[in-house]
Design an enzyme around this catalytic site. Sequence first.
Site, PDB file in Angstrom:
ATOM      1  N   GLY A  34       0.827  -1.206   0.000  1.00  0.00           N
ATOM      2  CA  GLY A  34       0.000   0.000   0.000  1.00  0.00           C
ATOM      3  C   GLY A  34       0.853   1.245   0.000  1.00  0.00           C
ATOM      4  O   GLY A  34       2.089   1.185   0.014  1.00  0.00           O
ATOM      5  N   GLY A  63       1.398   4.826   2.004  1.00  0.00           N
ATOM      6  CA  GLY A  63       1.117   5.644   3.173  1.00  0.00           C
ATOM      7  C   GLY A  63       1.341   7.112   2.897  1.00  0.00           C
ATOM      8  O   GLY A  63       1.665   7.515   1.776  1.00  0.00           O
ATOM      9  N   GLY A  64       1.166   7.921   3.913  1.00  0.00           N
ATOM     10  CA  GLY A  64       1.305   9.357   3.755  1.00  0.00           C
ATOM     11  C   GLY A  64       2.720   9.792   3.434  1.00  0.00           C
ATOM     12  O   GLY A  64       2.926  10.854   2.851  1.00  0.00           O
ATOM     13  N   GLY A  96       5.188   7.459   2.086  1.00  0.00           N
ATOM     14  CA  GLY A  96       5.877   6.533   1.213  1.00  0.00           C
ATOM     15  C   GLY A  96       5.193   5.175   1.169  1.00  0.00           C
ATOM     16  O   GLY A  96       4.293   4.885   1.956  1.00  0.00           O
ATOM     17  N   VAL A 135       4.727   0.894   1.264  1.00  0.00           N
ATOM     18  CA  VAL A 135       5.065  -0.209   2.161  1.00  0.00           C
ATOM     19  C   VAL A 135       5.097  -1.498   1.357  1.00  0.00           C
ATOM     20  O   VAL A 135       4.216  -1.746   0.530  1.00  0.00           O
ATOM     21  CB  VAL A 135       4.036  -0.330   3.305  1.00  0.00           C
ATOM     22  CG1 VAL A 135       4.410  -1.474   4.239  1.00  0.00           C
ATOM     23  CG2 VAL A 135       3.950   0.967   4.082  1.00  0.00           C
ATOM     24  N   ASP A 171      -3.187  10.345  16.113  1.00  0.00           N
ATOM     25  CA  ASP A 171      -3.668   9.953  14.786  1.00  0.00           C
ATOM     26  C   ASP A 171      -4.268   8.550  14.818  1.00  0.00           C
ATOM     27  O   ASP A 171      -4.023   7.733  13.930  1.00  0.00           O
ATOM     28  CB  ASP A 171      -2.531  10.031  13.772  1.00  0.00           C
ATOM     29  CG  ASP A 171      -3.047  10.111  12.328  1.00  0.00           C
ATOM     30  OD1 ASP A 171      -4.211  10.535  12.146  1.00  0.00           O
ATOM     31  OD2 ASP A 171      -2.307   9.753  11.404  1.00  0.00           O
TER      32      ASP A 171
END
Length: 660
Positions: free
Chosen positions: A349, A351-352, A354, A356, A467
Site C-alpha cells: 500500500g 502511506g502518507g 511513502g 510499504v 492519529d
Amino acid sequence: MWVKALSSILSYLLMGIGLTAAAICNNTAGNFTTSSTYVNNRDFLLASVPLNASEKGGFFTASIGQNSDIVHALAMCRGDYPPDVCYTCLNSTIYDLIANCPNQKEALSWGVGSPCMARYANRPFLGILELEPMDSDYSTARITSNITEFDKIWDSLLNRVVSKASDGTSSLKFATGEANITVFETIYALMQCTPDLSPEDCDTCLWQTANDYVRYWHGYGGGYVQSPNCWFRWDLYPFYTSDLSTSADLPPSTPGTSPPIITKDEQNKSIRVRLGASLSVALVLAMCSACAFFTWRRRRSIQVGSAPPENSCEKFNLDNEGTSQEFPSMQLDILQAATNGFSDENKLGQGGFGPVYKGTLGDGKEIAVKRLSRTSGQGLLEFKNEVMLIARLQHRNLVKLLGCCLERNEKLLVYEFMLNKSLDMFLFDSSLAAQLTWQKRFNIIRGTARGIMYLHEDSRLRIIHRDLKASNVLLDHGMNPKISDFGLAKIFGGDQNEANTNRVVGTYGYMAPEYAMEGLFSVKSDVFSFGVLSLEIISGKRNSGFQISEHGESLLNFAWKLWSKGEGLELIEGHLVESSVPTEVLKCIQIGLLCVQTDPVDRPTMSTVVAMLGNDTIMLPLPAEPAFYVRRFVAEPIRPNSSDSICSINEVTVSNMLPR
C-alpha cells in the site's frame, strides 16, 4: 514625546531585523477586570521587568500579590545580548504582551527569532518544563543536495550545542556552535534554556525544539523554534555574537520576591538613557543584519560532500536521562532482496510518507518494509519519531518495530508483518466486512483500548498518539489489533495533562473538537478518536464520509439519536445481527458516545474504558450529545488531494495536515 518617537523608531528597526514580538494569550487560565487588584499587580510587576532583567544578566523572575491576585513573571534575553539591547527588546515585548492580552491571567510573548521573552501567570511555573505553546519559522532557502550527509553534520552539531547549553549555570544556559558543511558553507546554531530548568529538563526541551523544527521545516536552510522554556535557532550565516557581553556570573533573581519599587521619575530617566543607547545599538544591528541578510539571500542552496553514509541507523536518544541506544540496523541489500527490489508485486500500500512492501528474509520470516519518500522532509522526522518511540514500547496491541536502515539515501523502517493488513481494509470494504463477526469486532475494540491505555498510563512515557484511526490499527493472523504509526505522537512529562499547538495535524473525522478548533490536545483527544473508531467498527461506516440526511449529519450524532431513542441496535450492519450480542453492542455504543462528548472533562480515561468493556456490572453514565461541528470543521474549506483517498495498508498513516 521624544521618548515615544524614539520608541516607535526602535520598534520599526527591531521589526526590520526580526525582533517583533509574538504574543500568545492563554484563554483557559481565567480573565480579570480592568479595576482588579490582579491587573495592578501585573502592570507593576511587568513595568520593572526590563530594567531588572537587563541588569541581572538577562534573566529575571519575581512574584507579587497573594491568593487569587498573585502574579508570577519571568523574563529572559538571548545570551549574546548586551544589557541595552536586552532592555529595549523586553520593553517592546512587554508592550506587545499587554496590548494583545488585555485581560488574560496568563500570557507569553517573545520576539521572532528568539531575542527575548516575557511571560506572566497566576500560577507558579518556575522550574517546571513546558514545551507548549510553540512558535517557529523558516528561511526560504532550500537544502538541495546530499541531505543525508547534511543531517549527519547537523545532528553532530546539535549534540554538542545541546550538551553545552544544558551544562550551563543557574544564571545562564546558553550555547552556540558551528559546523562546516563544505569549505564555503557553515551551519551556525544557537540554543538557550531558562536557567531555572534542571540540566535534564533543559536537554529535553532543546531536543524537542530541534525535533519540532525537523518535523515542520526539514530541508529549509535556516529557522527557529521557541517554547516557554527554551529556544533554538540555526542559519547559514553568523547571526549571533560569539563574544558575550552579558556576564554568566551575575546572581539570578530570587523567585517569590517583589520587584524593587521604581518611581516614575527614575523609570523615565532610565528609559531616556537606555533608549538613546539602544537606538545606536539597534542602528548598528540593523545595518549588520541587512548586510548578512542580502548575503544569505544570494546563497540559495547548500553544496555538501557526496560521500555516502555508512550502513547504520542513527544513535537515537531513547531516554530522557540523556543516554543513547543503538537500534538494530538491517542492510539495504538484504531488504532489497527480501522485497524483490521493492517491486510493485510486493507493494502492500501507499502511506502518507511513502510505500510499504512485503518482504521475506532468508530464514523465511515475513516483514513489512516502510520506504520513506526521499523528497519528504516530514518523512525523515516520522522516521526518527517512530524509531525513538516504538523501540521502547512493548505491548501485544502495539505494532513491533524490528529494525531500520539508513543507506544510500534510503530511509527504511522494518515492522513485523501483519497478515490481515489494516482494519479499514475490512471495515469499509463490502466484500470483506462480513469476515468481521461481532466477536471479532468486540475483540478489536477491547484490544485497541488496551493499547491506548498502555500508551497513556502504563508505558515508561505518557504518549499521545494524535492519529488513531482505522488505517492505523493493523490486524495479525488472528485478527488481533495492533496500533501503528507514531509519526505524529507527542510525549508528555510526568505531571503534564494537556498541551497546545499552533499546527493541528491528524485525520479528518477523528480529531477532537478542542484539538481541531483550538489546537489543545491531551489524553482525552485520543479518547475521542477511540470513540469515533468504536462507532465506525460497530456501524461499518466512516465518520468522515457519513451522510444520512440533507443536513450532513455525522455518524456520531446519528448514533446518539438512535441510542437516546432506545434504537441503538439499528446502528450495526445487517450481517452482524445473527452474530451480535445485544448487550455488548449497546454497551459499546454507549461507551463510544461517552468518549466523543464535547467537553474533554466528561470523557472517560482509557483505563476506565477498559474497565467498562471488561466488566458487565459497572453502571455506565449517560452520555451527552456529541458536538455537531466536528464533521463541519473541515468539510467545506479542505479539499482532499489525490493522496488523501489512498488507503494505508499494513502500516502507517495518511496523516492529513490540517490548517486552523
